[in-house]
Enzyme design. Structure first.
Site, PDB file in Angstrom:
ATOM      1  N   ASP A  13     -11.586   4.573  21.258  1.00 37.08           N
ATOM      2  CA  ASP A  13     -11.245   3.875  22.402  1.00 37.08           C
ATOM      3  C   ASP A  13     -12.084   2.414  22.632  1.00 37.08           C
ATOM      4  OD1 ASP A  13      -9.287   5.963  22.925  1.00 37.08           O
ATOM      5  OD2 ASP A  13     -10.983   7.067  23.656  1.00 37.08           O
ATOM      6  N   ALA A  39      -4.121   9.245  17.772  1.00 36.56           N
ATOM      7  CA  ALA A  39      -4.475   7.778  17.958  1.00 36.56           C
ATOM      8  C   ALA A  39      -3.557   7.226  18.925  1.00 36.56           C
ATOM      9  CB  ALA A  39      -4.465   7.055  16.833  1.00 36.56           C
ATOM     10  N   GLY A  40      -4.277   6.275  19.696  1.00 36.12           N
ATOM     11  CA  GLY A  40      -3.347   5.238  20.748  1.00 36.12           C
ATOM     12  C   GLY A  40      -3.872   3.927  20.765  1.00 36.12           C
ATOM     13  N   THR A  42      -2.771   0.303  21.866  1.00 36.52           N
ATOM     14  CA  THR A  42      -1.923  -0.695  22.736  1.00 36.52           C
ATOM     15  C   THR A  42      -2.155  -2.031  22.329  1.00 36.52           C
ATOM     16  OG1 THR A  42      -2.576   0.706  24.548  1.00 36.52           O
ATOM     17  CG2 THR A  42      -1.608  -1.424  25.256  1.00 36.52           C
ATOM     18  N   GLN A 223      -9.541   6.484  15.976  1.00 37.79           N
ATOM     19  CA  GLN A 223     -10.868   7.179  16.174  1.00 37.79           C
ATOM     20  C   GLN A 223     -12.049   6.441  16.236  1.00 37.79           C
ATOM     21  OE1 GLN A 223      -8.490   9.739  14.426  1.00 37.79           O
ATOM     22  NE2 GLN A 223      -7.259   9.661  16.009  1.00 37.79           N
TER      23      GLN A 223
END
Ligand code: IMP
Length: 429
Positions: A13, A39-40, A42, A223
């Site tokens: 993040d 995972a994210g 944007t 990560q």
């Protein structure tokens, strides 16, 4: 150096999405090499927000996007994500998406086991994303995994399925759960197989060709180094190697392919899930940074824990991952603070440490040693050159650079792509 490897140098993040998006727009191929849909990322492009979990960030701009063998792939999550992104007007074909045929699958039984273990662990839980990541990697190294290439051989899958299910049935019995419904699982695999096989190929071969043609490859880490299964805050880690070296093993290219290693570093520290966090702030300042930084998980929506910048951890991450230069993100979140603090060492049972010891109990007891610096009242948001930054913000960045023993290649001053101060271009340097 034609290629760039982006990794998170803290607990994930760090704001990789924006940096990866900027680099992806100039790359010829973007490769995910570890992790999965835990995972994210944007991306905000032309005012449109795309939330990606498994798809490499190049997909939105039509760049060749590769899911490497080091990833664990949930085919149903992939299908949902592809449908969602296609719904936003992005075309996804076997021309711009390639999936390693030796990539292990995350199955519903992995998600079950992840949940059962976390529930049973109670207070001692890891705080996983619940996506089945850990159990899927366990089956990979246990040589029981069902892989993408198996989807083309479902008629002969039974012995493999038996082996896998025998293992899981024993574990499930321990949790008082019924055995896996093998027939239903096989049926589900049959149903999803054509969708996945459309993209499946030996991606190492495709990447070799791309590389020979002199193309620029961007390796997109997920990560962060402190969640690495070897080097992170074990056992409060994810189940893959998140360090830069995995870009090679997780895609099928050699270690000389990783190029410029760009470590993404947030100007303070956050962590989701359980585990040691020496500089955690549980006071008003932590609350304020969390709110200003919108510190909520992209995947699970969980509130992130927040703390001061920890130079000990980032120095360690940069060394372990061979970071060439860092991208410092979210400096604007610190605007308006009277003082800022940087952790420069730990005190543990009367001894001073300049690194994070390996044992979990020692990590939990490390007391941070802080260096305080004056903050800045002016805004750094949107700054595009060093000269636009307040003097104290420049001092803060320079001190970080000294303490982590790694140069700052760029500073990000807002989520907008252009709000970036560039010192070294990773694709050119
Ligand atoms: P898992 O990867 O779901 O097994 O979760 C293990 C640990 O890694 C937990 O502390 C998660 O919160 C953390 N984690 C996994 N993926 C991410 C991510 O993308 N960002 C931040 N933390 C993550």
């Amino acid at each position: 150096m034609a290629n760039v490897t982006v990794i998170g140098a803290q607990w994930g993040d760090e704001g990789k999405g924006k940096i990866v998006d900027w680099l992806a727009s100039r790359a010829d191929a973007v490769v995910r090499f570890q992790g999965g849909h835990n995972a994210g990322h944007t991306l905000v492009i032309d005012g449109k927000t795309y939330k990606l979990s498994l798809l490499p960030s190049g997909i939105v701009s039509g760049t060749l996007s590769v899911i490497g063998n080091g990833v664990v792939l949930d085919p149903w999550a992939l299908r949902d994500e592809v449908a969602k992104v296609e719904g936003q007007g992005v075309s996804i074909t076997d021309d711009n998406l390639a999936i390693a045929d030796n990539c292990p699958l995350i199955l519903p039984l992995h998600r079950d086991l992840d949940g059962l273990r976390e529930t049973a662990a109670g207070k001692g839980k890891i705080g996983t994303t619940g996506r089945g990541i850990g159990p899927a990697y366990e089956d990979k190294v246990g040589r029981r995994a069902i892989r993408v290439c198996d989807l083309a051989h479902l008629d002969t899958l039974e012995p493999q399925l038996d082996r896998l299910c025998a293992h899981h049935d024993a574990l499930r019995a321990g949790f008082g759960q019924p055995p896996v419904d093998r027939a239903a699982l096989l049926e589900e695999l049959r149903e999803i197989a054509p969708f996945v096989l459309r993209f499946a190929q030996p991606v190492w071969k495709r990447l070799k060709k791309v590389r020979r043609a002199g193309a620029k490859i961007l390796f997109e880490g997920a990560q962060g180094v402190l969640l690495d299964v070897d080097h992170g805050t074990y056992p409060f880690v994810t189940s893959s190697n998140t360090v830069s070296g995995t870009a090679a093993s997780g895609s099928g290219l050699g270690p000389n392919s990783t190029g410029f290693v760009l470590g993404i570093v947030k100007a303070y520290t956050t962590r989701v899930g359980s585990g040691p966090f020496p500089t955690e702030l549980e006071d008003d300042i932590g609350q304020r940074l969390g709110e200003r930084g919108h510190e909520f998980g992209t995947v699970t929506g969980r509130k992130r824990r927040v703390g001061w910048f920890d130079a000990v951890l980032v120095r360690q991450s940069c060394a372990i991952s061979g970071v060439t230069g860092i991208a410092l993100t979210k400096i604007d979140v610190l605007d308006g603070l009277e003082k800022v603090a940087i952790c420069t060492g730990y005190r543990l049972r009367g001894k001073v440490y300049d690194y994070l010891p390996s044992h979990a109990a020692d990590q939990a007891e490390c007391e941070p040693i802080y260096e305080e610096m004056p903050g800045w009242s002016e805004s750094t948001a949107g700054a595009r050159s060093y000269a636009d930054l307040p003097a104290n913000a420049i001092k803060y960045i320079q001190r970080i650079q000294e303490l982590i023993e790694c140069p700052v290649a760029l500073v990000s001053t807002s989520p907008e792509r252009d709000d970036t101060i560039l010192m070294r271009d990773p694709f050119v340097d």
